[in-house]
Design an enzyme around this catalytic site. Structure first.
Site, PDB file in Angstrom:
ATOM      1  N   HIS A  59       0.834  -1.195   0.000  1.00  0.00           N
ATOM      2  CA  HIS A  59       0.000   0.000   0.000  1.00  0.00           C
ATOM      3  C   HIS A  59       0.873   1.253   0.000  1.00  0.00           C
ATOM      4  CE1 HIS A  59      -3.407  -2.410   1.898  1.00  0.00           C
ATOM      5  NE2 HIS A  59      -2.355  -3.074   2.359  1.00  0.00           N
ATOM      6  N   TYR A  60       0.300   2.391  -0.398  1.00  0.00           N
ATOM      7  CA  TYR A  60       0.875   3.674  -0.018  1.00  0.00           C
ATOM      8  C   TYR A  60      -0.077   4.338   0.967  1.00  0.00           C
ATOM      9  CZ  TYR A  60      -2.045   5.899  -3.750  1.00  0.00           C
ATOM     10  OH  TYR A  60      -3.068   6.323  -4.566  1.00  0.00           O
ATOM     11  N   THR A  61       0.478   5.236   1.792  1.00  0.00           N
ATOM     12  CA  THR A  61      -0.312   5.820   2.871  1.00  0.00           C
ATOM     13  C   THR A  61      -1.138   7.027   2.434  1.00  0.00           C
ATOM     14  OG1 THR A  61       1.517   7.249   3.558  1.00  0.00           O
ATOM     15  CG2 THR A  61       1.361   5.073   4.598  1.00  0.00           C
ATOM     16  N   GLU A  90       2.527  -0.900   4.557  1.00  0.00           N
ATOM     17  CA  GLU A  90       2.249   0.466   4.125  1.00  0.00           C
ATOM     18  C   GLU A  90       3.567   1.186   3.894  1.00  0.00           C
ATOM     19  OE1 GLU A  90      -0.561   2.217   3.609  1.00  0.00           O
ATOM     20  OE2 GLU A  90      -2.182   1.037   4.548  1.00  0.00           O
ATOM     21  N   HIS A 142      -2.631  -3.329  -3.329  1.00  0.00           N
ATOM     22  CA  HIS A 142      -4.003  -3.093  -2.893  1.00  0.00           C
ATOM     23  C   HIS A 142      -4.936  -2.972  -4.097  1.00  0.00           C
ATOM     24  CE1 HIS A 142      -6.533  -0.941   0.458  1.00  0.00           C
ATOM     25  NE2 HIS A 142      -6.988  -2.128   0.147  1.00  0.00           N
ATOM     26  N   ASP A 148      -3.673   2.073  -5.095  1.00  0.00           N
ATOM     27  CA  ASP A 148      -2.311   1.993  -4.569  1.00  0.00           C
ATOM     28  C   ASP A 148      -1.727   0.584  -4.762  1.00  0.00           C
ATOM     29  OD1 ASP A 148      -4.378   1.385  -2.585  1.00  0.00           O
ATOM     30  OD2 ASP A 148      -2.803   1.201  -1.086  1.00  0.00           O
TER      31      ASP A 148
END
Length: 259
Positions: free
Chosen positions: A39-41, A102, A150, A160
């Site tokens: 994921h990215y945040t 993440e 994700h 993401d």
């Protein structure tokens, strides 16, 4: 009566006196972890830590940018809340069977013309991710088919880690499967002459693991899954439209998956 009540209280307190024999161990088991989800945040480090240490959403690991610090937020034996409504290779709600990683990255901002301007990834952050992935995969005996984004497991609602995430770098490290270039070139010649049907695209996407309709119609749900595949393997163009190059990459990859 008092004796029975005492037994009940001891059982509630975990002090029942039950003896468990551990001298026999079954070989019929494996890790509960079947997937690693990236994921990215969509926020900076302070905000990411604030969100991921609250009681609404969580992940097992968070990787900062500069320096690329790895924060362990949830023990791998516990279920983190990072995947949500998700599906991959027939498994649903992947929180129970995955490790979530993440990475601090803002994702994208919307430009003046409405276009998405994506944030790039630092080499240090990706180097750190690769070390972490190799460690997790070795400990849980995972294959390259286990690492997903994700957007792969929830293509109807998530994008993401985005089109600038260096998936091919992970492939070069042996962490994910990648379409064989020679096979892609061979199939591209065939599909340039005659494109397969929408139903064919849906079937190939499903073989790889995507949850996709298989009704033969190019609806928005199918476009979203195609866009997720393209964003990962052909990020130069991820419009969700079926084309010869996407077909060639799909067939090359699905053939590798089903050897």
């Amino acid at each position: 009566m008092k004796y029975l009540a005492l037994i009940f209280l001891l059982m509630l307190s975990g002090c029942s006196g039950l003896k468990i024999d551990d001298s026999y161990q079954s070989e019929g088991h494996d890790s509960r972890v079947q997937f690693i989800v990236l994921h990215y945040t969509a926020s900076d480090l302070p905000r990411s830590l604030q969100l991921l240490t609250g009681d609404q959403v969580s992940s097992h690991y968070l990787i900062a940018e500069q320096p690329a610090t790895v924060y362990r937020l949830v023990d791998e034996n516990r279920r983190a809340w990072h995947a949500g409504d998700s599906q991959w290779s027939g498994r649903t709600w992947l929180n129970a069977t995955s490790i979530g990683i993440e990475m601090v990255n803002r994702g994208y901002i919307t430009g003046p013309d409405g276009e998405k301007v994506w944030q790039t990834w630092s080499d240090q952050q990706i180097d750190t991710l690769i070390v972490l992935l190799k460690d997790i995969m070795q400990r849980h005996n995972l294959t390259p088919a286990s690492i997903v984004g994700h957007s792969d497991i929830a293509p109807q609602r998530k994008v993401d880690p985005g089109p600038l995430f260096p998936w091919q770098r992970l492939a070069h490290e042996g962490l994910i499967d990648w379409p064989n270039p020679q096979a892609v070139a061979f199939y591209l010649t065939e599909f340039s002459q005659q494109m397969p049907s929408v139903e064919w695209f849906q079937q190939q996407l499903a073989k790889i693991g995507y949850a996709v309709p298989e009704h033969g119609e190019l609806d928005q749900a199918t476009r979203n899954v195609l866009a997720a595949f393209q964003m990962k393997y052909r990020p130069q163009r991820y419009d969700g439209e079926p084309d010869a190059q996407t077909a060639a990459m799909l067939l090359a990859l699905s053939t590798q998956f089903n050897r």
